[in-house]
Design a protein around this motif. Structure first.
Motif, short mmCIF file in Angstrom:
data_model
loop_
_atom_site.label_atom_id
_atom_site.label_comp_id
_atom_site.label_asym_id
_atom_site.label_seq_id
_atom_site.Cartn_x
_atom_site.Cartn_y
_atom_site.Cartn_z
N TRP A 186 19.66 6.37 -15.15
CA TRP A 186 19.47 7.39 -14.12
C TRP A 186 21.04 7.07 -13.01
O TRP A 186 21.12 8.67 -13.37
CB TRP A 186 18.04 7.46 -13.38
CG TRP A 186 18.41 6.14 -12.12
CD1 TRP A 186 17.53 5.06 -11.99
CD2 TRP A 186 18.78 6.16 -10.60
NE1 TRP A 186 16.74 4.58 -11.15
CE2 TRP A 186 18.29 5.39 -9.54
CE3 TRP A 186 19.16 7.51 -10.06
CZ2 TRP A 186 18.50 5.20 -8.41
CZ3 TRP A 186 20.25 7.77 -9.22
CH2 TRP A 186 18.93 6.18 -8.38
N TYR A 200 15.95 16.67 -7.90
CA TYR A 200 15.30 15.07 -8.99
C TYR A 200 13.69 14.51 -7.90
O TYR A 200 13.02 14.03 -8.47
CB TYR A 200 16.47 14.30 -9.70
CG TYR A 200 16.96 13.14 -8.38
CD1 TYR A 200 15.86 12.62 -7.34
CD2 TYR A 200 18.31 12.81 -7.93
CE1 TYR A 200 16.65 11.54 -6.85
CE2 TYR A 200 18.73 12.08 -6.87
CZ TYR A 200 18.59 11.34 -6.33
OH TYR A 200 18.09 9.98 -5.28
N ALA A 213 19.25 16.63 -13.53
CA ALA A 213 17.77 16.16 -12.25
C ALA A 213 16.26 15.61 -13.19
O ALA A 213 15.94 15.12 -12.62
CB ALA A 213 17.95 17.78 -11.58
N GLY A 229 14.98 12.18 -12.07
CA GLY A 229 13.61 12.67 -11.62
C GLY A 229 12.79 12.26 -12.80
O GLY A 229 11.29 11.28 -12.21
#
Length: 290
Positions: free
Chosen positions: A19, A37, A219, A223
């Protein structure tokens, strides 16, 4: 560290390295990306968290509420500091400085504040983790930190590391002492951050929409992976693994990130960086054997 906890930490490191690569690609989107996110995380993990809350897994009290609010505020400051660092400096500087100072301060805090037992194995493992991160970050060239952008990276990375230590200790207290389920703690923290960021985004909706144009897939990735990685870490803590071991061990993400760069992005990985991976792995094994 129990094998189950160790496996959770390794999976968390993979999620974390992934990420952060995605977040770096959206660095110039700033607050809008952090908001986006967080929105994805709130929606994606709501069914799981709400089911646990409905089943009575959370026992509200003044301490629990205070822990949740503190966690949300520190995580928000962390997200903004990290995103700002990525705007001003390279991933290869900000990320390792943040991930190196974070576990060091977390371990010291665990020894001083949570009363965790200090052993020579843990101290040696902690030192090896920090040394390994330094080698991976610089590829053996300490002069890399003399450039202005690198100095910005050190400043923002160091600030981010301090916030990492803060939320690690607060959240460890939440899952170990207050018995807050990891999923619930992370989801409520994300939800509170969402509402804290909402006014800033609404003030400049057009700017936020422009900043996020073409970046929603990133995102969504952040997320989903960011909460998952942290839920796995909190899960390891809730199984009884000490903060002073888990915090440095999760920095295996640095080694994974270096391997991602070499194998996926075709980045140059010299002998010092490979040695750093070996030192980091050795430190993690020392921590796990104590």
């Amino acid at each position: 560290m129990p094998l189950a906890s160790f496996a959770l930490v390794i999976l968390a490191a993979i999620c974390h390295a992934t990420w952060n690569l995605l977040a770096k690609r959206a660095a110039d989107a700033g607050i809008a990306f952090v908001f986006a996110y967080n929105l994805v995380a709130c929606l994606a993990y709501a069914p799981w968290a709400l089911w646990l809350i409905a089943s009575g897994a959370l026992s509200p009290s003044a301490l629990v509420i205070g822990c949740l609010i503190a966690s949300a505020l520190i995580h928000l400051a962390y997200s903004l500091a990290l995103q700002r660092g990525y705007q001003l400096a390279d991933l290869s500087v900000v990320y390792p400085v943040a991930r190196g100072t974070g576990p060091m301060l977390s371990a010291v805090g665990a020894f001083l504040l949570l009363g965790e037992h200090v052993t020579w194995f843990r101290i040696a493992g902690l030192v090896a983790v920090v040394m390994g991160i330094a080698l991976i970050a610089t590829d053996g060239r300490l002069g890399a930190f003399q450039r202005p952008a690198a100095r910005d990276g050190v400043r923002w990375g160091g600030a981010t590391g301090g916030l990492i230590a803060g939320y690690t200790l607060v959240d460890a207290y939440g899952v170990k002492a207050l018995l807050i389920p990891p999923v619930v703690l992370d989801w409520i923290s994300n939800t509170l951050r969402f509402f804290l960021l909402l006014p800033a985004v609404l003030r400049d909706r057009a700017g936020a929409a422009a900043a996020m144009r073409g970046r929603w897939p990133l995102a969504v990735g952040v997320g989903l992976l960011s909460p998952l990685g942290y839920i796995l870490v909190l899960g390891a803590l809730s199984l009884g693994a000490p903060v002073s071991i888990v915090a440095p061990a999760r920095e295996m993400s640095m080694m994974i990130g270096a391997l991602f760069g070499m194998l996926i992005l075709g980045e140059r990985v010299g002998a010092p960086r490979l040695a750093g991976c070996a030192v980091l792995l050795g430190g993690v094994l020392l921590l796990g054997s104590s």
